[in-house]
Design a protein around this motif. Structure first.
Motif, PDB file in Angstrom:
ATOM      1  N   GLN A 253       0.845  -1.180   0.000  1.00 52.06           N
ATOM      2  CA  GLN A 253       0.000   0.000   0.000  1.00 52.06           C
ATOM      3  C   GLN A 253       0.887   1.239   0.000  1.00 52.06           C
ATOM      4  O   GLN A 253       1.877   1.312   0.721  1.00 52.06           O
ATOM      5  N   VAL A 254       0.540   2.213  -0.816  1.00 52.08           N
ATOM      6  CA  VAL A 254       1.310   3.446  -0.895  1.00 52.08           C
ATOM      7  C   VAL A 254       1.128   4.257   0.382  1.00 52.08           C
ATOM      8  O   VAL A 254       0.003   4.438   0.854  1.00 52.08           O
ATOM      9  N   SER A 255       2.235   4.739   0.949  1.00 51.51           N
ATOM     10  CA  SER A 255       2.183   5.535   2.174  1.00 51.51           C
ATOM     11  C   SER A 255       1.739   6.956   1.860  1.00 51.51           C
ATOM     12  O   SER A 255       1.836   7.425   0.720  1.00 51.51           O
ATOM     13  N   SER A 256       1.282   7.644   2.890  1.00 54.50           N
ATOM     14  CA  SER A 256       0.861   9.028   2.709  1.00 54.50           C
ATOM     15  C   SER A 256       2.062   9.918   2.437  1.00 54.50           C
ATOM     16  O   SER A 256       3.205   9.577   2.761  1.00 54.50           O
ATOM     17  N   ALA A 257       1.810  11.074   1.835  1.00 55.28           N
ATOM     18  CA  ALA A 257       2.890  12.017   1.537  1.00 55.28           C
ATOM     19  C   ALA A 257       3.587  12.460   2.812  1.00 55.28           C
ATOM     20  O   ALA A 257       4.808  12.615   2.847  1.00 55.28           O
ATOM     21  N   ASN A 258       2.832  12.654   3.885  1.00 57.88           N
ATOM     22  CA  ASN A 258       3.431  13.081   5.149  1.00 57.88           C
ATOM     23  C   ASN A 258       4.307  11.990   5.746  1.00 57.88           C
ATOM     24  O   ASN A 258       5.344  12.279   6.359  1.00 57.88           O
ATOM     25  N   ALA A 259       3.924  10.726   5.562  1.00 59.76           N
ATOM     26  CA  ALA A 259       4.738   9.621   6.076  1.00 59.76           C
ATOM     27  C   ALA A 259       6.059   9.544   5.327  1.00 59.76           C
ATOM     28  O   ALA A 259       7.117   9.299   5.923  1.00 59.76           O
ATOM     29  N   ILE A 260       6.024   9.765   4.016  1.00 57.21           N
ATOM     30  CA  ILE A 260       7.251   9.761   3.219  1.00 57.21           C
ATOM     31  C   ILE A 260       8.159  10.905   3.645  1.00 57.21           C
ATOM     32  O   ILE A 260       9.373  10.734   3.831  1.00 57.21           O
ATOM     33  N   ALA A 261       7.587  12.096   3.804  1.00 56.04           N
ATOM     34  CA  ALA A 261       8.385  13.251   4.214  1.00 56.04           C
ATOM     35  C   ALA A 261       9.011  13.013   5.584  1.00 56.04           C
ATOM     36  O   ALA A 261      10.180  13.340   5.824  1.00 56.04           O
ATOM     37  N   GLY A 262       8.250  12.408   6.497  1.00 60.59           N
ATOM     38  CA  GLY A 262       8.783  12.124   7.823  1.00 60.59           C
ATOM     39  C   GLY A 262       9.931  11.139   7.776  1.00 60.59           C
ATOM     40  O   GLY A 262      10.937  11.303   8.474  1.00 60.59           O
ATOM     41  N   ALA A 263       9.805  10.106   6.941  1.00 61.44           N
ATOM     42  CA  ALA A 263      10.868   9.110   6.832  1.00 61.44           C
ATOM     43  C   ALA A 263      12.144   9.722   6.280  1.00 61.44           C
ATOM     44  O   ALA A 263      13.253   9.444   6.763  1.00 61.44           O
ATOM     45  N   VAL A 264      12.015  10.556   5.259  1.00 62.51           N
ATOM     46  CA  VAL A 264      13.193  11.182   4.657  1.00 62.51           C
ATOM     47  C   VAL A 264      13.910  12.064   5.670  1.00 62.51           C
ATOM     48  O   VAL A 264      15.142  12.103   5.731  1.00 62.51           O
ATOM     49  N   ASN A 265      13.151  12.787   6.482  1.00 59.45           N
ATOM     50  CA  ASN A 265      13.752  13.679   7.473  1.00 59.45           C
ATOM     51  C   ASN A 265      14.336  12.930   8.675  1.00 59.45           C
ATOM     52  O   ASN A 265      15.266  13.409   9.317  1.00 59.45           O
ATOM     53  N   GLN A 266      13.798  11.747   8.982  1.00 56.73           N
ATOM     54  CA  GLN A 266      14.212  11.021  10.178  1.00 56.73           C
ATOM     55  C   GLN A 266      15.299   9.985   9.932  1.00 56.73           C
ATOM     56  O   GLN A 266      16.087   9.680  10.824  1.00 56.73           O
ATOM     57  N   PHE A 267      15.345   9.431   8.710  1.00 50.28           N
ATOM     58  CA  PHE A 267      16.316   8.381   8.409  1.00 50.28           C
ATOM     59  C   PHE A 267      17.452   8.951   7.571  1.00 50.28           C
ATOM     60  O   PHE A 267      17.252   9.395   6.451  1.00 50.28           O
ATOM     61  N   GLY A 268      18.674   8.916   8.130  1.00 49.48           N
ATOM     62  CA  GLY A 268      19.839   9.411   7.404  1.00 49.48           C
ATOM     63  C   GLY A 268      20.296   8.428   6.344  1.00 49.48           C
ATOM     64  O   GLY A 268      20.018   7.229   6.416  1.00 49.48           O
TER      65      GLY A 268
END
Length: 274
Positions: A253-268
């Motif tokens: 299932q495709v994640s929400s745009a906010n979930a993607i943005a959060g992952a990019v900011n949180q995972f180096g």
């Protein structure tokens, strides 16, 4: 919202996997360290530097050359594929502006350089003038840097306008995503002071956030880098690219745009060593 830090932070051994197919030996001028426009989303790829046309390529400091040809995904023999395994040599321990530097004067060192340089050139930092110039000065043959800076200033200026960015910074509520995910690397040749290395990679690219018209998607491609030993380190002399090999997408299932943005900011991101 500020552009996420997509530069590598953690050093790890490069994962095992099949090597990508061999690319054609031809060399052509490096023209764009830009983005890849997908069917529904602008996929921001390398170095940055990817031409969607199969076999098209670029070379640092030159002008656009004729199209070459690249072997397709089925052209390689299974017997030639080999796992990417750590050599046991000391990993790279130095860096410049967040990019790993000081590679061994070996084939393994050239492979490590190619992978880390592809990550830097495909990052969101390429969309801001100061960080883009810093990346180019770190990874490109010094004799080609000035011309390439001028060329990419124009190219990324246009990309910033297209995506609605202000020197790499997205408007409030959106996050620029541009992160390569290397899957494999192999050395096509090594001759002491020169090396040709292929990097097979996936790329996340787009704008994450509510109301984005360029949602984050993925794109697979292979870079063929021609490296030269200059000033005690490996530098990019030229490279080419072609699409794929691209696997079948999973039925997740495709994640929400906010979930993607959060992952990019949180995972180096990672630093890679062959």
């Amino acid at each position: 919202m500020s552009v996420p830090d997509d530069q590598p932070h953690t050093r790890t051994r490069y994962p095992a996997g099949e090597a990508p197919p061999e690319a054609a030996p031809g060399r052509h001028p490096l023209r764009t360290l830009g983005a890849v426009l997908g069917a529904v989303v602008l996929l921001l790829v390398v170095i940055a530097v990817v031409n969607r046309t199969s076999g098209s390529s670029t070379q640092a400091g030159g002008t656009t050359g004729g199209a070459g040809s690249a072997a397709g995904p089925g052209s390689g023999s299974a017997a030639k594929a080999s796992a990417t395994a750590p050599t046991g040599a000391q990993p790279v321990t130095t860096s410049q502006d967040g990019i790993a530097t000081g590679y061994p004067h070996t084939s393994e060192g050239a492979q490590s350089a190619a992978v880390n340089y592809s990550v830097a050139l495909g990052s969101s930092q390429m969309y801001a003038t100061a960080s883009r110039h810093s990346i180019l000065q770190t990874v490109i043959d010094p004799s080609a840097v000035a011309q390439l800076e001028a060329t990419t200033d124009t190219q990324y200026g246009n990309l910033n306008k297209t995506l609605g960015l202000t020197d790499g910074v997205a408007r409030p509520g959106l996050t620029l995503v541009s992160r390569p995910l290397p899957a494999g690397v192999k050395a096509d040749s090594y001759n002491g002071d020169t090396a040709t290395v292929e990097v097979w990679s996936d790329q996340l690219g787009g704008l994450a956030g509510t109301g984005s018209t360029q949602p984050v998607a993925e794109y697979w491609y292979t870079l063929t880098m021609h490296l030269a030993w200059i000033g005690g380190d490996w530098k990019i002399a030229s490279y080419s690219s072609f699409d794929g090999p691209a696997p079948i997408g999973a039925s997740q299932q495709v994640s929400s745009a906010n979930a993607i943005a959060g992952a990019v900011n949180q995972f180096g991101g990672f630093r890679y060593a062959r």
